[in-house]
Design a protein around this motif. Sequence first.
Motif, PDB file in Angstrom:
ATOM      1  N   ILE A 124      32.876  70.654  48.696  1.00  0.00           N
ATOM      2  CA  ILE A 124      32.016  69.475  48.835  1.00  0.00           C
ATOM      3  C   ILE A 124      30.561  69.840  48.551  1.00  0.00           C
ATOM      4  N   GLY A 125      30.094  70.911  49.192  1.00  0.00           N
ATOM      5  CA  GLY A 125      28.719  71.345  48.950  1.00  0.00           C
ATOM      6  C   GLY A 125      28.486  71.787  47.524  1.00  0.00           C
ATOM      7  N   LEU A 126      29.484  72.495  46.940  1.00  0.00           N
ATOM      8  CA  LEU A 126      29.352  72.978  45.563  1.00  0.00           C
ATOM      9  C   LEU A 126      29.286  71.814  44.579  1.00  0.00           C
ATOM     10  N   THR A 127      30.140  70.823  44.760  1.00  0.00           N
ATOM     11  CA  THR A 127      30.179  69.692  43.820  1.00  0.00           C
ATOM     12  C   THR A 127      28.875  68.900  43.854  1.00  0.00           C
ATOM     13  N   ILE A 128      28.437  68.530  45.045  1.00  0.00           N
ATOM     14  CA  ILE A 128      27.203  67.740  45.154  1.00  0.00           C
ATOM     15  C   ILE A 128      25.992  68.574  44.749  1.00  0.00           C
ATOM     16  N   GLY A 129      25.963  69.839  45.160  1.00  0.00           N
ATOM     17  CA  GLY A 129      24.832  70.695  44.813  1.00  0.00           C
ATOM     18  C   GLY A 129      24.722  70.956  43.324  1.00  0.00           C
ATOM     19  N   VAL A 130      25.871  71.205  42.659  1.00  0.00           N
ATOM     20  CA  VAL A 130      25.859  71.421  41.213  1.00  0.00           C
ATOM     21  C   VAL A 130      25.432  70.153  40.482  1.00  0.00           C
ATOM     22  N   LEU A 131      25.854  68.995  40.970  1.00  0.00           N
ATOM     23  CA  LEU A 131      25.456  67.737  40.341  1.00  0.00           C
ATOM     24  C   LEU A 131      23.938  67.537  40.430  1.00  0.00           C
ATOM     25  N   ILE A 132      23.386  67.733  41.620  1.00  0.00           N
ATOM     26  CA  ILE A 132      21.932  67.557  41.797  1.00  0.00           C
ATOM     27  C   ILE A 132      21.164  68.636  41.038  1.00  0.00           C
ATOM     28  N   GLY A 133      21.588  69.890  41.202  1.00  0.00           N
ATOM     29  CA  GLY A 133      20.886  70.984  40.535  1.00  0.00           C
ATOM     30  C   GLY A 133      20.996  70.927  39.030  1.00  0.00           C
ATOM     31  N   GLY A 134      22.169  70.478  38.515  1.00  0.00           N
ATOM     32  CA  GLY A 134      22.332  70.368  37.072  1.00  0.00           C
ATOM     33  C   GLY A 134      21.434  69.308  36.466  1.00  0.00           C
ATOM     34  N   VAL A 135      21.347  68.160  37.124  1.00  0.00           N
ATOM     35  CA  VAL A 135      20.472  67.094  36.625  1.00  0.00           C
ATOM     36  C   VAL A 135      19.011  67.527  36.709  1.00  0.00           C
ATOM     37  N   ALA A 136      18.631  68.120  37.832  1.00  0.00           N
ATOM     38  CA  ALA A 136      17.237  68.552  37.999  1.00  0.00           C
ATOM     39  C   ALA A 136      16.880  69.664  37.022  1.00  0.00           C
ATOM     40  N   GLY A 137      17.785  70.629  36.845  1.00  0.00           N
ATOM     41  CA  GLY A 137      17.507  71.727  35.929  1.00  0.00           C
ATOM     42  C   GLY A 137      17.417  71.272  34.489  1.00  0.00           C
ATOM     43  N   ALA A 138      18.310  70.363  34.065  1.00  0.00           N
ATOM     44  CA  ALA A 138      18.248  69.841  32.707  1.00  0.00           C
ATOM     45  C   ALA A 138      16.978  69.030  32.490  1.00  0.00           C
ATOM     46  N   ALA A 139      16.597  68.236  33.500  1.00  0.00           N
ATOM     47  CA  ALA A 139      15.389  67.426  33.377  1.00  0.00           C
ATOM     48  C   ALA A 139      14.139  68.293  33.324  1.00  0.00           C
ATOM     49  N   LEU A 167      22.652  74.900  61.092  1.00  0.00           N
ATOM     50  CA  LEU A 167      23.541  74.471  62.167  1.00  0.00           C
ATOM     51  C   LEU A 167      23.083  73.143  62.752  1.00  0.00           C
ATOM     52  N   LEU A 168      21.773  72.931  62.855  1.00  0.00           N
ATOM     53  CA  LEU A 168      21.260  71.665  63.369  1.00  0.00           C
ATOM     54  C   LEU A 168      21.620  70.516  62.431  1.00  0.00           C
ATOM     55  N   LEU A 169      21.531  70.749  61.126  1.00  0.00           N
ATOM     56  CA  LEU A 169      21.912  69.718  60.154  1.00  0.00           C
ATOM     57  C   LEU A 169      23.399  69.398  60.263  1.00  0.00           C
ATOM     58  N   ALA A 170      24.235  70.428  60.400  1.00  0.00           N
ATOM     59  CA  ALA A 170      25.675  70.206  60.527  1.00  0.00           C
ATOM     60  C   ALA A 170      26.001  69.449  61.808  1.00  0.00           C
ATOM     61  N   VAL A 171      25.361  69.828  62.899  1.00  0.00           N
ATOM     62  CA  VAL A 171      25.603  69.140  64.168  1.00  0.00           C
ATOM     63  C   VAL A 171      25.152  67.689  64.082  1.00  0.00           C
ATOM     64  N   SER A 172      24.030  67.436  63.426  1.00  0.00           N
ATOM     65  CA  SER A 172      23.529  66.065  63.294  1.00  0.00           C
ATOM     66  C   SER A 172      24.493  65.191  62.504  1.00  0.00           C
ATOM     67  N   VAL A 173      24.989  65.712  61.373  1.00  0.00           N
ATOM     68  CA  VAL A 173      25.942  64.952  60.562  1.00  0.00           C
ATOM     69  C   VAL A 173      27.229  64.710  61.332  1.00  0.00           C
ATOM     70  N   ALA A 174      27.718  65.760  62.019  1.00  0.00           N
ATOM     71  CA  ALA A 174      28.963  65.619  62.774  1.00  0.00           C
ATOM     72  C   ALA A 174      28.807  64.637  63.929  1.00  0.00           C
ATOM     73  N   ALA A 175      27.643  64.646  64.572  1.00  0.00           N
ATOM     74  CA  ALA A 175      27.419  63.720  65.680  1.00  0.00           C
ATOM     75  C   ALA A 175      27.336  62.277  65.190  1.00  0.00           C
ATOM     76  N   ILE A 186      32.630  67.497  55.945  1.00  0.00           N
ATOM     77  CA  ILE A 186      31.443  66.868  55.370  1.00  0.00           C
ATOM     78  C   ILE A 186      30.175  67.519  55.910  1.00  0.00           C
ATOM     79  N   ALA A 187      30.142  67.772  57.218  1.00  0.00           N
ATOM     80  CA  ALA A 187      28.942  68.339  57.833  1.00  0.00           C
ATOM     81  C   ALA A 187      28.636  69.730  57.292  1.00  0.00           C
ATOM     82  N   VAL A 188      29.649  70.578  57.223  1.00  0.00           N
ATOM     83  CA  VAL A 188      29.438  71.937  56.713  1.00  0.00           C
ATOM     84  C   VAL A 188      29.132  71.905  55.224  1.00  0.00           C
ATOM     85  N   GLY A 189      29.764  70.977  54.493  1.00  0.00           N
ATOM     86  CA  GLY A 189      29.481  70.860  53.067  1.00  0.00           C
ATOM     87  C   GLY A 189      28.047  70.444  52.796  1.00  0.00           C
ATOM     88  N   MET A 190      27.507  69.538  53.602  1.00  0.00           N
ATOM     89  CA  MET A 190      26.138  69.079  53.409  1.00  0.00           C
ATOM     90  C   MET A 190      25.126  70.200  53.626  1.00  0.00           C
TER      91      MET A 190
END
Length: 321
Positions: A124-139, A167-175, A186-190
């Motif tokens: 999950i993290g790899l897919t979303i991160g590669v999508l954002i990083g690929g668009v930003a890097g190409a731009a 860990l705070l971000l993961a806990v926030s998403v999970a909560a 989802i939380a760990v992926g984010m």
Amino acid sequence: MTLAPGKKKEKLDRLAELSAVRDDEQGVSLWREAMRRLRRNPSAIIGAAILVIFVLVAVVGPFLVPYDPVDQSGIREGVIKPGSIPGSSGEHWLGYDHQGRDEFSRLIVGARQTLIVGIVSTLIGLTIGVLIGGVAGAAAGLGGRWGRLVDSSLMRIVDMLLSLPSLLLAVSVAALLGPSLVTVMIAVGMVSVPIFARLLRGSMIAQANRDYVLAASSLGVGNTKIAMNHIIPNSLAPVIVQATLTLATAIIEVAALSFLGLGNPDSTQPEWGLMLADAQVYLDVRPGLAIYPAVGIIVTALGFTLLGEAMREALDPKLRR
């Protein structure tokens, strides 16, 4: 002055030997060279061996466990008493847990749950991160004013995610989403999204300044085609290495969320983090109930870390020996 036929042939043979390239001096691809260096790295061998054992246990083990991991046979047989939990025996290799279930069977079945959650969250993290990083890097690497605007906007979002402790971000998403297995993924992926995005963007910007990009542009190849066919494939090596390292972190964070009660609410389903949380009350009675899943988490994370670090060294041209 002309040379004799024999000396001329001898001179030509000598020149041929000097100009010939030996097999061990021939150029090899980046990945083939990396694999050759990995095979000579003890850390890579140890890490790969740990991961092979872990994957085999997670995939095959649940079909070979001697007991049902949710069967409370210890309570039914009356061997679980207040302040007394039987330990290892010939029939139950790691004894019972606090609810009379076979600890060894739960540990083996829990490995599959840990592996699935760790891999899915990393993907999950790899897919979303590669999508954002690929668009930003190409731009950033190939775009003009609008490209820089897109890159800047995406990176500010990534910076906001990076400003929060993982860990705070993961806990926030999970909560926010509520305790469940999907929530943990989802939380760990984010947590790993900004890491992959930043890494791929930086690698793509570095690749955009290479000579082959200039050559492709001079031949009239479009920016989108250059980015998709050349820059991104040549920028993925550090991302793949980071994915291996992130798997180790994901397993630890999944266990942490389960330990905090934000994981799978069904306590009958074995999972190492949940098993570790349940064992805290019984540390003075059976410390092994906490030691067994903790050792599994530590050894598995160590295997991913050793292999990831070895891959990073093997793919880094500055570290070639």
